[in-house]
Scaffold this motif. Structure first.
Motif, PDB file in Angstrom:
ATOM      1  N   GLU A  14      -7.334  -5.888  -0.915  1.00 48.48           N
ATOM      2  CA  GLU A  14      -8.420  -6.235  -1.626  1.00 48.48           C
ATOM      3  C   GLU A  14      -8.279  -7.232  -2.837  1.00 48.48           C
ATOM      4  O   GLU A  14      -7.058  -7.250  -3.401  1.00 48.48           O
ATOM      5  CB  GLU A  14      -8.722  -5.080  -2.837  1.00 48.48           C
ATOM      6  N   LYS A  15      -9.555  -7.963  -2.909  1.00 48.34           N
ATOM      7  CA  LYS A  15      -8.648  -9.609  -4.657  1.00 48.34           C
ATOM      8  C   LYS A  15      -8.899  -8.647  -5.363  1.00 48.34           C
ATOM      9  O   LYS A  15      -9.435  -8.034  -5.804  1.00 48.34           O
ATOM     10  CB  LYS A  15      -9.820 -10.298  -4.242  1.00 48.34           C
ATOM     11  N   PRO A  16      -8.049  -8.977  -6.249  1.00 51.47           N
ATOM     12  CA  PRO A  16      -7.696 -11.161  -5.931  1.00 51.47           C
ATOM     13  C   PRO A  16      -6.249  -9.953  -5.127  1.00 51.47           C
ATOM     14  O   PRO A  16      -5.345  -9.032  -5.133  1.00 51.47           O
ATOM     15  CB  PRO A  16      -7.057 -10.848  -7.085  1.00 51.47           C
ATOM     16  N   LEU A  17      -5.804 -11.248  -4.436  1.00 51.70           N
ATOM     17  CA  LEU A  17      -4.304 -10.828  -3.517  1.00 51.70           C
ATOM     18  C   LEU A  17      -3.162 -10.320  -4.100  1.00 51.70           C
ATOM     19  O   LEU A  17      -2.364  -9.917  -3.898  1.00 51.70           O
ATOM     20  CB  LEU A  17      -3.988 -12.497  -3.094  1.00 51.70           C
ATOM     21  N   ALA A  18      -3.135 -10.928  -5.559  1.00 51.57           N
ATOM     22  CA  ALA A  18      -1.632 -10.305  -6.452  1.00 51.57           C
ATOM     23  C   ALA A  18      -2.577 -10.652  -8.202  1.00 51.57           C
ATOM     24  O   ALA A  18      -3.482 -11.839  -8.289  1.00 51.57           O
ATOM     25  CB  ALA A  18      -0.481 -11.490  -5.900  1.00 51.57           C
ATOM     26  N   THR A  19      -1.062 -11.255  -8.509  1.00 46.16           N
ATOM     27  CA  THR A  19      -1.342 -11.284  -9.785  1.00 46.16           C
ATOM     28  C   THR A  19      -0.792 -12.463 -10.765  1.00 46.16           C
ATOM     29  O   THR A  19      -1.417 -12.815 -11.570  1.00 46.16           O
ATOM     30  CB  THR A  19      -1.344 -10.112 -11.098  1.00 46.16           C
ATOM     31  N   THR A  20      -0.341 -12.918  -9.570  1.00 45.80           N
ATOM     32  CA  THR A  20       0.539 -14.495 -10.247  1.00 45.80           C
ATOM     33  C   THR A  20       0.534 -15.082  -8.545  1.00 45.80           C
ATOM     34  O   THR A  20       0.048 -14.750  -7.516  1.00 45.80           O
ATOM     35  CB  THR A  20       1.850 -14.296 -10.531  1.00 45.80           C
ATOM     36  N   VAL A  21       0.438 -16.316  -9.251  1.00 51.55           N
ATOM     37  CA  VAL A  21       0.464 -17.382  -8.138  1.00 51.55           C
ATOM     38  C   VAL A  21       1.506 -16.901  -7.094  1.00 51.55           C
ATOM     39  O   VAL A  21       1.355 -17.665  -5.751  1.00 51.55           O
ATOM     40  CB  VAL A  21      -0.111 -19.374  -8.351  1.00 51.55           C
ATOM     41  N   ALA A  22       2.590 -16.870  -7.556  1.00 46.38           N
ATOM     42  CA  ALA A  22       4.343 -17.249  -7.022  1.00 46.38           C
ATOM     43  C   ALA A  22       4.413 -15.491  -5.766  1.00 46.38           C
ATOM     44  O   ALA A  22       4.232 -15.473  -4.797  1.00 46.38           O
ATOM     45  CB  ALA A  22       4.932 -16.575  -7.771  1.00 46.38           C
ATOM     46  N   ASP A  23       3.480 -14.427  -6.799  1.00 47.07           N
ATOM     47  CA  ASP A  23       3.407 -13.696  -5.726  1.00 47.07           C
ATOM     48  C   ASP A  23       2.691 -13.511  -4.242  1.00 47.07           C
ATOM     49  O   ASP A  23       2.410 -13.508  -3.341  1.00 47.07           O
ATOM     50  CB  ASP A  23       3.187 -12.361  -6.511  1.00 47.07           C
ATOM     51  N   ALA A  76      -5.929  -0.656  -1.429  1.00 46.18           N
ATOM     52  CA  ALA A  76      -7.205  -1.252  -2.478  1.00 46.18           C
ATOM     53  C   ALA A  76      -6.861  -0.493  -3.942  1.00 46.18           C
ATOM     54  O   ALA A  76      -7.616   0.619  -4.636  1.00 46.18           O
ATOM     55  CB  ALA A  76      -8.544  -0.265  -1.743  1.00 46.18           C
ATOM     56  N   THR A  77      -6.109  -0.757  -4.067  1.00 42.83           N
ATOM     57  CA  THR A  77      -5.089  -0.126  -5.275  1.00 42.83           C
ATOM     58  C   THR A  77      -4.710  -0.546  -6.386  1.00 42.83           C
ATOM     59  O   THR A  77      -5.865  -2.251  -6.331  1.00 42.83           O
ATOM     60  CB  THR A  77      -3.467   0.496  -5.216  1.00 42.83           C
ATOM     61  N   TYR A  78      -4.057  -0.792  -7.857  1.00 46.68           N
ATOM     62  CA  TYR A  78      -4.909  -1.927  -9.200  1.00 46.68           C
ATOM     63  C   TYR A  78      -4.360  -3.178  -7.986  1.00 46.68           C
ATOM     64  O   TYR A  78      -2.886  -3.032  -7.991  1.00 46.68           O
ATOM     65  CB  TYR A  78      -4.533  -1.554  -9.818  1.00 46.68           C
ATOM     66  N   SER A  79      -4.450  -4.374  -8.570  1.00 47.46           N
ATOM     67  CA  SER A  79      -3.476  -5.560  -8.732  1.00 47.46           C
ATOM     68  C   SER A  79      -2.434  -5.583  -8.895  1.00 47.46           C
ATOM     69  O   SER A  79      -1.735  -6.758  -7.742  1.00 47.46           O
ATOM     70  CB  SER A  79      -4.470  -6.195  -9.617  1.00 47.46           C
ATOM     71  N   ASP A  80      -1.800  -5.425  -9.541  1.00 51.01           N
ATOM     72  CA  ASP A  80      -0.238  -5.258 -10.045  1.00 51.01           C
ATOM     73  C   ASP A  80       0.548  -4.653  -9.230  1.00 51.01           C
ATOM     74  O   ASP A  80       1.510  -5.343  -8.302  1.00 51.01           O
ATOM     75  CB  ASP A  80      -0.140  -4.694 -11.581  1.00 51.01           C
ATOM     76  N   SER A  81       0.277  -3.728  -8.016  1.00 53.01           N
ATOM     77  CA  SER A  81       0.836  -3.498  -7.200  1.00 53.01           C
ATOM     78  C   SER A  81       0.561  -4.000  -5.320  1.00 53.01           C
ATOM     79  O   SER A  81       1.064  -3.800  -4.169  1.00 53.01           O
ATOM     80  CB  SER A  81       0.612  -1.817  -6.536  1.00 53.01           C
ATOM     81  N   HIS A  82      -0.493  -4.801  -5.528  1.00 49.95           N
ATOM     82  CA  HIS A  82      -1.053  -5.493  -4.513  1.00 49.95           C
ATOM     83  C   HIS A  82      -0.050  -6.280  -4.009  1.00 49.95           C
ATOM     84  O   HIS A  82      -0.011  -5.543  -2.264  1.00 49.95           O
ATOM     85  CB  HIS A  82      -2.607  -6.379  -4.246  1.00 49.95           C
ATOM     86  N   ALA A  83       0.775  -7.024  -4.303  1.00 49.36           N
ATOM     87  CA  ALA A  83       2.274  -8.487  -3.779  1.00 49.36           C
ATOM     88  C   ALA A  83       2.713  -7.099  -3.109  1.00 49.36           C
ATOM     89  O   ALA A  83       3.094  -7.636  -1.830  1.00 49.36           O
ATOM     90  CB  ALA A  83       2.767  -8.996  -4.602  1.00 49.36           C
ATOM     91  N   ASP A  84       3.662  -6.395  -3.937  1.00 49.61           N
ATOM     92  CA  ASP A  84       4.424  -5.236  -3.190  1.00 49.61           C
ATOM     93  C   ASP A  84       3.985  -4.477  -1.919  1.00 49.61           C
ATOM     94  O   ASP A  84       5.026  -4.186  -1.289  1.00 49.61           O
ATOM     95  CB  ASP A  84       4.779  -4.485  -4.137  1.00 49.61           C
ATOM     96  N   TYR A  85       2.356  -3.566  -2.636  1.00 53.61           N
ATOM     97  CA  TYR A  85       2.812  -3.176  -1.160  1.00 53.61           C
ATOM     98  C   TYR A  85       2.155  -3.713  -0.419  1.00 53.61           C
ATOM     99  O   TYR A  85       2.268  -3.424   1.290  1.00 53.61           O
ATOM    100  CB  TYR A  85       0.982  -2.486  -1.632  1.00 53.61           C
ATOM    101  N   ALA A  86       1.331  -5.190   0.146  1.00 48.90           N
ATOM    102  CA  ALA A  86       1.412  -6.273   0.938  1.00 48.90           C
ATOM    103  C   ALA A  86       2.218  -6.322   1.844  1.00 48.90           C
ATOM    104  O   ALA A  86       2.806  -6.368   3.222  1.00 48.90           O
ATOM    105  CB  ALA A  86       0.614  -7.176   0.384  1.00 48.90           C
ATOM    106  N   VAL A  87       3.894  -7.272   0.718  1.00 48.26           N
ATOM    107  CA  VAL A  87       4.484  -7.492   1.641  1.00 48.26           C
ATOM    108  C   VAL A  87       5.549  -6.600   2.170  1.00 48.26           C
ATOM    109  O   VAL A  87       6.205  -6.233   3.537  1.00 48.26           O
ATOM    110  CB  VAL A  87       6.055  -8.208   1.101  1.00 48.26           C
ATOM    111  N   ALA A  88       5.507  -4.899   1.467  1.00 45.20           N
ATOM    112  CA  ALA A  88       6.347  -3.531   1.776  1.00 45.20           C
ATOM    113  C   ALA A  88       5.762  -3.852   3.580  1.00 45.20           C
ATOM    114  O   ALA A  88       6.039  -3.899   4.535  1.00 45.20           O
ATOM    115  CB  ALA A  88       6.258  -2.973   1.552  1.00 45.20           C
TER     116      ALA A  88
END
Length: 354
Positions: free
Chosen positions: A96-105, A73-85
């Motif tokens: 938390e939404k949004p899942l990421a800040t780009t569709v690729a992420d 539930a961090t700021y959006s720009d860290s969602h993808a890296d944290y989730a993948v790790a």
């Protein structure tokens, strides 16, 4: 006699408004046990969370605690890296939404969940709300094509405006909030979104020159359905018609009607629905409506914390019952793609084909 199931150990990253609520949900649910709380700074913790140490490093908490679940539930720009790790470390993930800040992420996160055989639940709180579930069901009964009219504007000041300014360092309001309402549109119509137009205005010198705190998107679907969503944050935003949730079709319409006097900055008004109004377009031989509008009272519906509790109960059930979350993940990517295309349209001034 079967042994009771061991609780799932959770690391919670991000202790803002949503993160604290999710941490409380884990604390109260006997199916979970908090392994660690992670935040960049110390923050006051409510209730039973107060005894927990707040750690600084998510990576260290994953390595040291080897949790079953990571909640992000961090700021959006860290969602993808944290989730993948977390997924690659063998954790199930709530993000938390949004899942990421780009569709690729966003796709990278979904691919990691599939590759590692882990559950990924995205924080679409309205999916767990009985009133919104009813709105979606009633709208689907009407059949398309649809007109979707939706907004959530917030006249924010003090701490809330501070939080909004933080969010806008990475994400505009029509992306951050819009994913919820695009998700609702996608649950009502099975049609594909095909085109998006976005407009945005920077109404404050307190945000970056390339960011806007008021945005509006218009989306076209391949069955002829159309929709708009509007979101604005800040001390200058109007309280007039700040909450519109309305779906029209040839057969009638269904709307959420808010109580008089509610404030846009009250978090419970973002989910509480008050009343659902059903209107049938059917007319008799005299051309008059055959039945009056129906008002469905939503008294006794859950508040913000109860909805967070329901989200985490859903996560627990998805893990224990091995529920297929393919559609859930695909919808999360699709709604994000529409909102990011709207953001691109704001910045380029051009319509985006999806």
């Amino acid at each position: 006699m079967s042994q009771p199931l061991k609780p799932l150990r959770v690391v919670v990253a991000g202790l803002g408004n949503m993160g604290r609520s999710h941490a409380l949900a884990y604390f109260e649910n006997p199916g979970f046990e908090i392994a660690a709380l992670v935040n960049r700074s110390d923050v006051p913790l409510p209730g039973g969370l107060a005894g927990h140490e707040i750690r600084r490093s998510f990576a260290d908490a994953l390595r040291d605690e080897k949790p079953d679940v990571a909640a992000i539930a961090t700021y959006s720009d860290s969602h993808a890296d944290y989730a993948v790790a977390a997924l690659e470390a063998g954790c199930h993930v709530f993000v938390e939404k949004p899942l990421a800040t780009t569709v690729a992420d966003a796709r990278r996160v979904v691919d990691a969940a599939k590759a590692n055989g882990r559950k990924l639940v995205v924080g679409y709180i309205l999916r767990h709300h009985p009133s919104w579930m009813r709105l979606i069901a009633e709208a689907r009964k009407l059949g398309g094509p649809y007109v979707f009219r939706m907004n959530l504007n917030q006249q924010s000041s003090g701490k809330t405006w501070e939080t909004h300014r933080q969010l806008m360092q990475t994400t505009s309001p029509i992306v951050d909030c819009g994913v919820h309402y695009l998700d609702v549109m996608l649950q009502i119509t099975d049609a594909k979104p095909v085109e998006v137009r976005g407009m945005g205005v920077r109404l404050s010198d307190e945000i970056a020159p390339d960011m806007y705190n008021y945005g509006h998107l218009q989306v076209l679907f391949d069955d002829g359905s159309v929709g708009w969503y509007e979101a604005g944050w800040g001390p200058m935003i109007s309280e007039t018609a700040f909450f519109v949730k309305d779906v029209m079709s040839p057969k009638g319409c269904v709307s959420i009607v808010m109580a008089e006097g509610v404030k846009s900055d009250d978090i419970d008004t973002h989910t509480k629905t008050s009343t659902i109004r059903l209107h049938s377009a059917a007319t008799g031989a005299d051309g008059r409506f055959t039945k009056p509008d129906e008002l469905l009272s939503m008294a006794g519906e859950p508040g913000h914390q109860q909805l967070c509790d329901a989200e985490q109960a859903f996560l627990l059930n998805a893990i224990r019952e091995d529920i297929d979350l393919t559609r859930h993940m695909d919808d999360a990517v699709k709604s994000l793609a529409v909102c990011l295309a709207a953001d691109e349209s704001v910045r380029t001034g051009k319509t985006v084909k999806l």
